[in-house]
Design a protein around this motif. Structure first.
Motif, mmCIF file in Angstrom:
data_model
loop_
_atom_site.group_PDB
_atom_site.id
_atom_site.type_symbol
_atom_site.label_atom_id
_atom_site.label_comp_id
_atom_site.label_asym_id
_atom_site.label_seq_id
_atom_site.Cartn_x
_atom_site.Cartn_y
_atom_site.Cartn_z
ATOM 1 N N GLY A 92 0.806 -1.224 0.000
ATOM 2 C CA GLY A 92 0.000 0.000 0.000
ATOM 3 C C GLY A 92 0.834 1.267 0.000
ATOM 4 O O GLY A 92 0.340 2.342 0.339
ATOM 5 N N ASP A 93 2.095 1.164 -0.387
ATOM 6 C CA ASP A 93 2.986 2.320 -0.486
ATOM 7 C C ASP A 93 2.315 3.458 -1.266
ATOM 8 O O ASP A 93 1.775 3.245 -2.361
ATOM 9 C CB ASP A 93 4.278 1.870 -1.184
ATOM 10 C CG ASP A 93 5.125 3.038 -1.637
ATOM 11 O OD1 ASP A 93 5.623 3.753 -0.753
ATOM 12 O OD2 ASP A 93 5.240 3.239 -2.863
ATOM 13 N N ALA A 94 2.385 4.672 -0.698
ATOM 14 C CA ALA A 94 1.587 5.789 -1.233
ATOM 15 C C ALA A 94 1.931 6.122 -2.687
ATOM 16 O O ALA A 94 1.039 6.261 -3.528
ATOM 17 C CB ALA A 94 1.766 7.030 -0.360
ATOM 18 N N ARG A 135 -0.378 5.704 -6.019
ATOM 19 C CA ARG A 135 -0.694 6.822 -6.911
ATOM 20 C C ARG A 135 -0.489 6.401 -8.377
ATOM 21 O O ARG A 135 -1.330 6.652 -9.235
ATOM 22 C CB ARG A 135 0.187 8.038 -6.580
ATOM 23 C CG ARG A 135 -0.215 9.313 -7.351
ATOM 24 C CD ARG A 135 0.764 10.454 -7.171
ATOM 25 N NE ARG A 135 2.055 10.211 -7.819
ATOM 26 C CZ ARG A 135 2.275 10.334 -9.136
ATOM 27 N NH1 ARG A 135 1.295 10.704 -9.943
ATOM 28 N NH2 ARG A 135 3.469 10.074 -9.639
ATOM 29 N N LEU A 136 0.619 5.707 -8.611
ATOM 30 C CA LEU A 136 0.901 5.255 -9.977
ATOM 31 C C LEU A 136 -0.151 4.242 -10.449
ATOM 32 O O LEU A 136 -0.580 4.252 -11.604
ATOM 33 C CB LEU A 136 2.307 4.645 -10.044
ATOM 34 C CG LEU A 136 3.454 5.635 -9.806
ATOM 35 C CD1 LEU A 136 4.764 4.892 -9.562
ATOM 36 C CD2 LEU A 136 3.580 6.592 -10.993
ATOM 37 N N TRP A 137 -0.527 3.387 -9.535
ATOM 38 C CA TRP A 137 -1.585 2.405 -9.863
ATOM 39 C C TRP A 137 -2.864 3.144 -10.259
ATOM 40 O O TRP A 137 -3.538 2.777 -11.231
ATOM 41 C CB TRP A 137 -1.826 1.487 -8.660
ATOM 42 C CG TRP A 137 -2.941 0.507 -8.852
ATOM 43 C CD1 TRP A 137 -2.878 -0.691 -9.507
ATOM 44 C CD2 TRP A 137 -4.293 0.636 -8.398
ATOM 45 N NE1 TRP A 137 -4.103 -1.308 -9.492
ATOM 46 C CE2 TRP A 137 -4.987 -0.519 -8.813
ATOM 47 C CE3 TRP A 137 -4.979 1.611 -7.674
ATOM 48 C CZ2 TRP A 137 -6.347 -0.723 -8.536
ATOM 49 C CZ3 TRP A 137 -6.321 1.409 -7.394
ATOM 50 C CH2 TRP A 137 -6.994 0.251 -7.835
ATOM 51 N N HIS A 138 -3.178 4.206 -9.520
ATOM 52 C CA HIS A 138 -4.377 4.992 -9.835
ATOM 53 C C HIS A 138 -4.253 5.667 -11.196
ATOM 54 O O HIS A 138 -5.228 5.734 -11.946
ATOM 55 C CB HIS A 138 -4.630 6.050 -8.757
ATOM 56 C CG HIS A 138 -5.451 5.517 -7.618
ATOM 57 N ND1 HIS A 138 -6.763 5.121 -7.775
ATOM 58 C CD2 HIS A 138 -5.151 5.292 -6.317
ATOM 59 C CE1 HIS A 138 -7.224 4.681 -6.610
ATOM 60 N NE2 HIS A 138 -6.265 4.760 -5.712
#
Ligand code: ARG
Length: 575
Positions: free
Chosen positions: A220-222, A226-229
């Motif tokens: 769950g690294d922020a 973000r990149l996944w999103h």
């Protein structure tokens, strides 16, 4: 209730109770369409055996009890009851239906909460033709249930999680976010995936980074999230383009991808293990639902945690079914998914029952979707053997529709509008008109054809009725009853229309949109015969007859439009 078959069933049951006692009130009167009358009831033969009486005598007794029936009844052959409805009854029912905004379609009471899992493309890959059919069939089922008053919760179970996302995110970083987003939004997910895959297979350093990325993603690294999103949002924007083009009712609010269940997976496994429903077998956590055995006669496992500790497709589905029953309060869950997953779902349902997560009061059903085949009878692929892009297929449908209406003299804007409706209608209707679990051959020539049981034919039939009204100088809304059925073709059409409400209920309960297609096709065919034999706007038709016929036209138009709407097939105003 207007459906003649239902009315007859009730009437004959009442007659049975009066003639032979209350215990026969629920017997199936075996009402069937007949060659010699509107319907026949075959119950006398079976009942005679039980009563040890002559079948004809039993039939006569039923007939006597039906003396107030609005039709004629004849006993024929060994004891058939041939039933012909009075024209006046059909007329008054049809007139009533015309005035009824619901066209005789009832509502389900008590209404149910129905969760429909459909579409569910995989984000790491291009949305391909296989997802087309689950999207289209699922959407029609959603429309049908809503129309009957059920609460529908759409769940788009996107494939948006898993180990490939490590390499996808690394690839995204390498080509730059902007370029990646542009590519994904344009529907080039497959190319994106293939490029990532190629590097993963050939470049050790990339592979190493991709593996690390999977771990940071799972933790769950922020920044990784973000990149996944970034990746997912662009992909979903592309899916939405497809949905919009197709006129599918799915929105972002219906997204419930695999990733949504991540926070529940550990508890899913822990709870199953603690309850003893799941056990460790060869290092993996498995449920062994009774009744499932492999080729070696050994019990078949549903693996919910692999021996390396990873969760899989089944884990997510166990979490999802619990969530749908417990949180969404589903009373019925429909999984509109390819039939190759039949075993998976049978096992998930059985495991969920075993766990007590799926009570008997809730039904879980796999609406199996048959494979889409090419004209060669093989899985639908491009010449070079790749799966066909959905967008390309939809574009081809629109192009062909454009060519088909090119000679009609419409201006460019109108042509575009009609071609879009015809193209999408053709694709959707072709998907829907075949029983959902049969294989289906994708044949552009056939589906775009203006004759036969096709979308364009159905659209044409409605457009033709609209043009009759234009010719008559009457707006459809102005056509009111009474409906009078003087000619045989009018009568046949009227009788057919009365079956609409009951058919829509059945189609919804049984998840069989193709039967609605059949019904609409029969209706359009009967309309065609009617229109050949019974002029409406021609000179010499007396005003009264004309008014009666316009009223009948209006009822046909309403039924066709409502039916096509429930299928999700668009109807152009003219064609
Ligand atoms: N994404 C899956 C596939 O493309 C379908 C998911 C169906 N729904 C589910 N609850 N498993 O095969």
């Amino acid at each position: 209730m207007t459906d003649p078959q239902i009315v007859l069933t009730e009437r004959v049951q009442q007659a049975l109770a009066r003639a032979f006692g209350q215990e026969h009130a629920d017997a199936d009167p075996l009402i069937r369409p007949s060659q010699f009358a509107d319907f026949q009831a075959n119950v006398a033969m079976s009942l005679a055996k039980r009563l040890r009486r002559a079948p004809r005598e039993v039939a006569e007794a039923i007939k006597t009890e039906l003396s107030d029936f609005p039709g004629t009844i004849e006993v024929s052959g060994p004891g058939f009851l041939n039933i012909t409805l009075d024209d006046s009854w059909i007329e008054s029912e049809a007139t009533r239906m015309l005035a009824d905004p619901r066209l005789g379609v009832g509502t389900i009471t008590p209404s149910q909460t129905v969760v429909i899992d459909y579409s569910a493309p995989n984000a790491a890959k291009e949305m391909h033709v296989g997802h087309l059919r689950t999207t289209i069939v699922g959407d029609s089922l959603a429309r049908l249930h809503e129309h009957l008053g059920n609460t529908v919760i759409r769940q788009n179970h996107l494939g948006d999680w898993g180990t490939p996302f490590g390499m996808l995110i690394e690839h995204l970083l390498e080509i730059g976010e902007e370029a990646a987003v542009a590519q994904l939004e344009a529907g080039q997910g497959t190319e994106f995936y293939q490029a990532a895959r190629a590097k993963f297979d050939s470049d050790d350093a990339f592979r190493q980074r991709a593996r690390v990325r999977v771990t940071t993603l799972q933790s769950g690294d922020a920044e990784t999230m973000r990149l996944w999103h970034v990746f997912m949002d662009a992909t979903v924007r592309y899916f939405n383009k497809v949905y919009q083009l197709l006129g599918v009712t799915l929105t972002d609010a219906d997204l419930a991808g695999e990733s949504m269940y991540n926070p529940m997976l550990q508890k899913t496994c822990d709870d199953l293990e603690a309850a003893g429903t799941a056990v460790i077998s060869d290092g993996a956590l498995c449920v062994f639902p009774p009744g499932f055995t492999g080729s070696d006669d050994k019990p078949l496992p549903l693996i919910i945690r692999k021996s390396d500790g990873g969760y899989g497709y089944a884990t997510t589905d166990m979490a999802a079914i619990r969530y749908r029953v417990h949180d969404l309060k589903a009373e019925r869950i429909l999984y509109v998914v390819g039939n190759e997953q039949a075993l998976h779902f049978r096992m998930v349902f059985a495991a969920a029952r075993l766990a007590g997560w799926l009570p008997d009061s809730v039904s879980a059903e796999h609406v199996q979707i048959g494979m889409m085949l090419g004209k060669d009878g093989r899985r639908f692929k491009t010449r070079s053997g790749e799966s066909v892009k959905l967008m390309d297929l939809l574009q081809e449908a629109v192009d062909r529709a454009t060519a088909a209406i090119a000679d009609r003299g419409y201006d460019e804007a109108t042509t575009k509008e009609i071609a879009h409706a015809v193209g999408m209608g053709a694709v959707k209707y072709a998907d829907l008109s075949v029983s959902h679990d049969s294989e289906y051959v994708l044949d552009f020539d056939r589906m775009i054809s203006f004759t036969g049981n096709t979308g364009p034919y159905m659209q044409y039939a409605t457009a033709r009725i609209r043009s009759i009204f234009r010719k008559a100088g009457v707006a459809p809304a102005e056509a009111t009853g009474p409906i009078v059925l003087a000619a045989p073709a009018e009568r046949a059409l009227g009788l057919q229309l009365l079956g609409f409400g009951e058919l829509v209920s059945q189609v919804t309960t049984e998840s069989e949109p193709h039967r609605l297609c059949n019904f609409l096709f029969q209706t359009a065919s009967l309309f065609s015969t009617f229109y050949d034999e019974c002029p409406v706007t021609k000179e010499g038709v007396d005003p009264e007859t004309r008014q009666h016929r316009l009223a009948l036209c209006k009822l046909v138009l309403d039924v066709l439009e409502k039916g096509l709407d429930l299928l999700g097939v668009p109807v152009p105003e003219r064609m």
